[in-house]
Design an enzyme around this catalytic site. Sequence first.
Site, mmCIF file in Angstrom:
data_model
loop_
_atom_site.group_PDB
_atom_site.id
_atom_site.type_symbol
_atom_site.label_atom_id
_atom_site.label_comp_id
_atom_site.label_asym_id
_atom_site.label_seq_id
_atom_site.Cartn_x
_atom_site.Cartn_y
_atom_site.Cartn_z
ATOM 1 N N HIS A 79 0.813 -1.204 0.000
ATOM 2 C CA HIS A 79 0.000 0.000 0.000
ATOM 3 C C HIS A 79 0.855 1.266 0.000
ATOM 4 O O HIS A 79 0.406 2.333 -0.389
ATOM 5 C CB HIS A 79 -0.916 0.041 1.223
ATOM 6 C CG HIS A 79 -1.708 -1.207 1.408
ATOM 7 N ND1 HIS A 79 -2.624 -1.648 0.480
ATOM 8 C CD2 HIS A 79 -1.728 -2.126 2.417
ATOM 9 C CE1 HIS A 79 -3.172 -2.780 0.903
ATOM 10 N NE2 HIS A 79 -2.639 -3.085 2.067
ATOM 11 N N HIS A 111 5.303 6.971 6.550
ATOM 12 C CA HIS A 111 5.000 6.455 5.208
ATOM 13 C C HIS A 111 4.464 7.599 4.346
ATOM 14 O O HIS A 111 4.216 8.695 4.848
ATOM 15 C CB HIS A 111 3.985 5.313 5.295
ATOM 16 C CG HIS A 111 2.672 5.748 5.861
ATOM 17 N ND1 HIS A 111 2.360 5.633 7.191
ATOM 18 C CD2 HIS A 111 1.609 6.355 5.277
ATOM 19 C CE1 HIS A 111 1.150 6.137 7.392
ATOM 20 N NE2 HIS A 111 0.667 6.581 6.253
ATOM 21 N N HIS A 119 1.937 8.986 0.826
ATOM 22 C CA HIS A 119 0.810 8.809 -0.105
ATOM 23 C C HIS A 119 1.103 9.673 -1.322
ATOM 24 O O HIS A 119 1.641 10.778 -1.185
ATOM 25 C CB HIS A 119 -0.493 9.239 0.556
ATOM 26 C CG HIS A 119 -0.820 8.456 1.802
ATOM 27 N ND1 HIS A 119 -1.603 7.318 1.790
ATOM 28 C CD2 HIS A 119 -0.451 8.645 3.093
ATOM 29 C CE1 HIS A 119 -1.709 6.842 3.026
ATOM 30 N NE2 HIS A 119 -1.016 7.623 3.841
ATOM 31 N N GLU A 174 -3.639 13.257 0.758
ATOM 32 C CA GLU A 174 -4.897 12.780 1.332
ATOM 33 C C GLU A 174 -5.706 13.965 1.842
ATOM 34 O O GLU A 174 -6.854 14.142 1.466
ATOM 35 C CB GLU A 174 -4.593 11.792 2.461
ATOM 36 C CG GLU A 174 -3.852 10.563 1.951
ATOM 37 C CD GLU A 174 -4.219 9.303 2.687
ATOM 38 O OE1 GLU A 174 -3.892 9.202 3.883
ATOM 39 O OE2 GLU A 174 -4.841 8.416 2.070
ATOM 40 N N HIS A 210 3.134 10.940 6.329
ATOM 41 C CA HIS A 210 2.511 10.727 7.642
ATOM 42 C C HIS A 210 3.529 10.159 8.620
ATOM 43 O O HIS A 210 4.218 9.191 8.300
ATOM 44 C CB HIS A 210 1.329 9.753 7.523
ATOM 45 C CG HIS A 210 0.143 10.364 6.825
ATOM 46 N ND1 HIS A 210 -0.868 9.603 6.278
ATOM 47 C CD2 HIS A 210 -0.186 11.667 6.612
ATOM 48 C CE1 HIS A 210 -1.782 10.430 5.748
ATOM 49 N NE2 HIS A 210 -1.382 11.672 5.933
ATOM 50 N N THR A 215 -6.187 6.418 7.773
ATOM 51 C CA THR A 215 -6.739 6.627 6.434
ATOM 52 C C THR A 215 -6.729 5.337 5.620
ATOM 53 O O THR A 215 -7.031 5.353 4.431
ATOM 54 C CB THR A 215 -5.958 7.724 5.669
ATOM 55 O OG1 THR A 215 -4.600 7.280 5.485
ATOM 56 C CG2 THR A 215 -5.975 9.047 6.426
#
Length: 365
Positions: free
Chosen positions: A90, A115, A117, A129, A142, A224
């Site tokens: 992910h 991590h 996104h 996000e 994050h 999330t």
Amino acid sequence: MDSPGLFVLLCLGVFDQAAASSVEEITWSYSGLIGQSEWSEYFPECGGTSQSPVDVITTQTRFDPSLSPVTPLGYSQHGNQPFTLYNNRHTAIIEMPEWMGLGGLPWLFTAVQLHLHWGNGGSNQRGSEHTINGMSADAELHVVHYNSELYPNMSAAMTQKDGLAVLGILIVTGEETNPGFNNILNYLSRIKHFGQKVFIPAFDIQSLLPEDLGRYYRYNGSLTTPPCYQSVIWTVFHERVQISKAQLLKLETILYSSKAEDPEKMLLQDNYRVTQALNQRVVFTSFSADSGKELSSGEVTAIVIGVMCGCVGLAVIVRFIVKTIRSTSSWDVLHNNRPAPMPRSLFHIITSSLKLCHTSFNCFC
Ligand SMILES: *[C@@H]1O[C@H](CO)[C@@H](O)[C@H](O)[C@H]1NC(C)=O
Ligand SMILES: *[C@@H]1O[C@H](CO)[C@@H](O)[C@H](O)[C@H]1NC(C)=O
């Protein structure tokens, strides 16, 4: 303990583990079979009323003067032990040493992992996000912490209210390469596929954060990603961090959500969740809307005129004072006991400088 009791405990333990692993085995994704809109069928909390991310509508935020700057603890004391970087299908994750933490919140939080996104390298500019007034950033970092004052570990904390504190850093592209992010990006080619893991040289985590840790948005939200537990105190910084276009492109195009041996390769892209309804929640700000705002041309004109008046007035005052001192001091030599006629000349100085200020204001306008 008697053996029937022990037996019951063992059964419960086994049952718990089975339930946990079956939840882990559900392979969710951002689009596709178990995509975002299906998450709540498998993970009920994803359908809750305090979900993340959210769109921050700045006119509907509320200033809370009690929100002090968050303080990263030990982020720069990385030591010599390497960090672990891995691809969990992910995102790319770095495990953080447990001596790192977060202060400035009602409890002390211990760091767990960070991590990212991101989007897909296309022209739609999406990837973050959280959004501000409907505007996405290119990517989002994050940094996850758990409440180590109230809970013994991450797994106990993640399901509880106030259990987690996550820092959200919006990432945009600019001209310059961000050397801090290269500490991660340089190693992504070694975790291209799901399940791959490498040790990377330890580095200063604080170099990934914006400089201004005092101005941020704060709200109660969730993870999330499934299982979307509503346990997160969110801090989304007002200041964005810049990386270069080449750095963003690398992030967006290098990883796969498939395993190395899978015949069909799946690029790991668009791993951001869409914004969720605020419902009854309020987003608080640590800063008031006016401070640091760009000045309008009218405000700039007013300031320029004000400064001019001030300068002219000051020049006049200084000139009069110098004059007065000169005349009185030469007088004083001759007439030692005579008091200087100060009050009268001071009155004169003030009225004449006010007049001057008034005329100069008129001619500038
Ligand atoms: C976390 O803490 C709970 C409660 O003390 C404990 O039962 C559990 O085994 C711990 N989990 C891990 C992964 O250490
Ligand atoms: C989050 O929820 C707690 C408990 O309900 C509340 O005290 C706190 O003010 C909330 N924080 C924010 C930022 O809304």
